[in-house]
Design an enzyme around this catalytic site. Structure first.
Site, PDB file in Angstrom:
ATOM      1  N   TYR A 149       0.864  -1.181   0.000  1.00  0.00           N
ATOM      2  CA  TYR A 149       0.000   0.000   0.000  1.00  0.00           C
ATOM      3  C   TYR A 149       0.895   1.223   0.000  1.00  0.00           C
ATOM      4  O   TYR A 149       1.783   1.363   0.857  1.00  0.00           O
ATOM      5  CB  TYR A 149      -0.916   0.010   1.234  1.00  0.00           C
ATOM      6  N   ASP A 251       9.400   3.576   0.489  1.00  0.00           N
ATOM      7  CA  ASP A 251       8.248   4.225   1.085  1.00  0.00           C
ATOM      8  C   ASP A 251       8.365   4.028   2.596  1.00  0.00           C
ATOM      9  O   ASP A 251       7.996   2.986   3.137  1.00  0.00           O
ATOM     10  CB  ASP A 251       6.958   3.619   0.529  1.00  0.00           C
ATOM     11  N   LYS A 279       3.600  10.030   8.822  1.00  0.00           N
ATOM     12  CA  LYS A 279       3.221   9.459  10.121  1.00  0.00           C
ATOM     13  C   LYS A 279       4.061   9.968  11.295  1.00  0.00           C
ATOM     14  O   LYS A 279       3.794  11.035  11.822  1.00  0.00           O
ATOM     15  CB  LYS A 279       3.234   7.932  10.041  1.00  0.00           C
TER      16      LYS A 279
HETATM   17  N1  PMP Z   1       2.573   4.646   2.126  1.00  0.00           N
HETATM   18  C1  PMP Z   1       2.510   3.810   3.171  1.00  0.00           C
HETATM   19  C2  PMP Z   1       3.586   2.790   3.354  1.00  0.00           C
HETATM   20  C3  PMP Z   1       1.461   3.909   4.083  1.00  0.00           C
HETATM   21  O1  PMP Z   1       1.406   3.063   5.124  1.00  0.00           O
HETATM   22  C4  PMP Z   1       0.484   4.903   3.895  1.00  0.00           C
HETATM   23  C5  PMP Z   1      -0.684   5.065   4.864  1.00  0.00           C
HETATM   24  N2  PMP Z   1      -0.960   4.040   5.685  1.00  0.00           N
HETATM   25  C6  PMP Z   1       0.588   5.745   2.785  1.00  0.00           C
HETATM   26  C7  PMP Z   1       1.654   5.605   1.924  1.00  0.00           C
HETATM   27  C8  PMP Z   1      -0.411   6.838   2.546  1.00  0.00           C
HETATM   28  O2  PMP Z   1      -0.265   7.801   3.521  1.00  0.00           O
HETATM   29  P1  PMP Z   1      -1.489   8.790   3.893  1.00  0.00           P
HETATM   30  O3  PMP Z   1      -2.544   7.953   4.527  1.00  0.00           O
HETATM   31  O4  PMP Z   1      -0.870   9.797   4.811  1.00  0.00           O
HETATM   32  O5  PMP Z   1      -1.930   9.408   2.601  1.00  0.00           O
END
Ligand code: PMP
Length: 443
Positions: A149, A251, A279
C-alpha cells in the site's frame, strides 16, 4: 473484565451515516464485520490510553494509524504547536524559518536524504516520488509489489488487496485496480511483482529495464502485517536498481523516525534514491515529506518538476515536526521502543503458544503483527491465503473487550509509542492470555 458497552458508538454511527458516506471519512475506519458491526467512537486520548464514548478505556496500539509515536497529547508537542498558533499563525503560504529548521533535522538523520520537500499526506509524497523518478530517468514504468500500500492515488493504488483469483500467476501478475473509478491507462504505467522473490524480479528487469523508472517498496511491508524482507533482499533491490539505471524508492511513510532516527534505511544499511516520509514525522499532525539524492530533488529546485500545495510546509505542521523530532532525538528513545516491542512480541507469542495455537509475532521494534501460523509471512499470496485471517478478527474483538485497542485488520500493524510502559505491555499480554482463551472457545 468490565462490561463492554457500545451503545453510544452505535447511535453516533447511525447519525453519522446521514451526513457522511458510509458514516465516515476514510475507508480505513471500517472494522471487519466480525470484529465490530460499526466503528467505535472515541472521546479522548492521553499518553498511550484512549477512551471511547461508551466509557471503555483502552491501551492504544492503533495510535491514529501510526502518527502518534509520542502518544496522545504529548505536552511538549502541544506547547510547541500552541505557541506557533497563538503567536505566529497557522499558515502563510510563503517562506518562514521553520521550513529549513525542520528540513535540517530530516536531512541530518536520514542517510539517503540530501534535500527534502514537505507535504501533507503520505499519498501525495508517493505521487511526487514517482514523478521525480520518471522525470529523472526519462522512463515511465514503476515496479510495485503485490499487496503493498502506497496511498490511494490513481497512479499507484493497484494490486493492494486484490482477490487471489484475480491476480494471475506470480511470475506474471495481472493488474487489478485498488478501487472502482481508476482509469485503466494508469495501470499500464505499472509492473506488478511478487515481493521477496529475487528470481522473478531479475527476469522482469532483464527484459524491461529500459522502460523502468523506479522500484517502490516499503523496506518492511508494514501494510502486509509487518512482513520482513528476507535477508539480503533490500540490498538485492539496491544492486539491481544501480546496475540498470533504475531508481529505488523506499516508502518510509511508516518506518521513518520509527525504527530509529535513521529510519529503515539506517536500520538495514541500504540507501534508496528517494524516500517518502510521513506518520511519525509530525507526531499526529498532517505532514509528510519526500526526500532523496540532491541531483534528483534538484529537479524541483530548478522548477523542472512541479510539486505544490497550499498547505505545504505550513507553520502548524512544521512546528510539530520540529518538536516531534526534538523529542525523538532524546537519548534512549529508540532503545525503549525496541525493548517494549520485543517484550510485547515475545509475550504475545508465549501466551498464544501456551494456548496451543500456532503464532508468529513478526515485525521490528515498535511495529508488529500477530499471525496465527507457524512460519513468518513472505509475500502477499501467502498472506492472502493464510488461515490466520479467520482467527485474527476474533482475537481483535476479544482484545477490545479487555481494554486493548489496535488496528483491526490482519494486514495492519500494532504500533508502540514512547508513552507506553513495561506495565502497559504486561497488562496487554495478560489481556491477550484471556482473549486467546475466548478465541479458542469459538474455534
Ligand atoms: N505509504 C505507506 C507505506 C502507508 O502506510 C500509507 C498510509 N498508511 C501511505 C503511503 C499513505 O499515507 P497517507 O494515509 O498519509 O496518505
Amino acid at each position: 473484565m468490565s462490561e463492554y458497552k457500545m451503545g453510544k458508538s452505535a447511535e453516533m454511527f447511525e447519525r453519522a451515516k446521514r451526513s457522511l458516506p458510509g458514516g465516515m471519512d476514510s475507508v480505513a475506519r471500517v472494522p471487519p464485520p466480525n470484529v465490530l458491526p460499526h466503528p467505535p467512537y472515541f472521546e479522548r486520548g492521553k499518553g498511550c490510553r484512549i477512551w471511547d464514548v461508551d466509557g471503555n478505556e483502552y491501551v492504544d496500539y492503533a495510535l491514529g494509524f501510526g502518527p502518534l509515536i509520542l502518544g496522545h497529547c504529548p505536552p511538549d508537542l502541544i506547547a510547541a504547536v500552541e505557541d506557533v498558533i497563538e503567536n505566529r499563525g497557522t499558515t502563510f503560504g510563503i517562506c518562514h524559518n521553520l521550513e529549513f529548521e525542520a528540513a535540517e533535522k530530516v536531512v541530518k538523520h536520514l542517510p539517503a536524504v540530501d534535500l527534502v520537500r514537505f507535504g501533507n499526506s503520505g499519498t501525495e509524497s508517493v505521487m511526487i516520488a514517482l514523478r521525480l523518478a520518471r522525470g529523472f530517468t526519462g522512463k515511465e514504468k514503476i515496479v510495485r509489489f503485490e499487496g503493498a500500500y502506497h496511498g490511494w492515488s490513481d497512479v499507484i493504488h493497484w494490486n493492494t488487496r486484490s482477490p487471489l483469483g484475480a491476480i494471475g500467476l506470480k511470475h506474471a501478475p495481472r493488474l487489478v485496480p485498488g478501487t472502482a473509478g481508476i482509469a485503466e491507462p494508469y495501470g499500464q504505467c505499472l509492473i506488478i511483482q511478487p515481493w521477496n522473490d529475487p528470481d522473478v524480479l531479475r527476469k522482469t528487469i532483464k527484459r524491461r529495464a529500459h522502460e523502468i523508472a523506479a522500484i517502490i517498496t516499503e523496506p518492511i511491508m508494514c501494510n502486509l502485517g509487518a512482513t520482513m524482507p528476507k535477508p539480503g533482499y533490500l540490498q538485492f533491490l539496491r544492486d539491481i536498481c544501480t546496475e540498470n539505471d533504475i531508481l529505488l524508492i523506499f516508502d518510509e511513510v511508516i518506518t521513518a523516525f520509527r525504527l530509529g532516527l535513521s529510519g529503515a534505511q539506517g536500520y538495514f544499511g541500504v540507501q534508496p534514491d528517494i524516500t517518502t516520509i510521513a506518520k511519525a514525522l509530525g507526531g499526529g499532525y498532517p505532514v509528510s515529506a519526500v526526500g532523496g539524492r540532491r541531483e534528483i530533488m534538484d529537479l524541483m529546485g530548478q522548477h523542472l518538476i512541479t510539486s505544490a500545495g497550499t498547505y505545504n510546509g505550513n507553520l502548524l505542521c512544521l512546528a510539530a515536526v520540529k518538536a516531534t523530532l526534538e523529542a525523538l532525538e532524546q537519548p534512549g528513545v529508540y532503545e525503549k521502543l525496541h525493548a517494549l516491542g520485543d517484550r510485547l512480541r515475545k509475550g504475545l507469542e508465549d501466551v498464544i503458544h501456551q494456548a496451543g495455537l500456532p503464532v508468529v509475532a513478526q515485525g521490528v521494534g515498535p511495529v508488529l503483527q500477530v499471525w496465527f501460523q507457524d512460519t513468518p509471512i513472505a509475500n502477499y499470496r501467502e498472506a492472502a491465503g493464510s488461515k490466520s485471517q479467520a482467527i485474527h478478527p476474533l482475537f481483535v474483538r476479544a482484545l477490545y473487550k479487555r481494554g486493548i485497542m489496535l488496528n483491526p485488520g490482519q494486514f495492519g500493524v500494532w504500533y508502540i509509542s514512547t508513552a507506553h510502559t513495561e506495565q502497559d505491555i504486561d497488562f496487554t499480554i495478560e489481556a491477550a492470555r484471556g482473549a486467546i482463551q475466548e478465541v479458542k472457545a469459538q474455534l
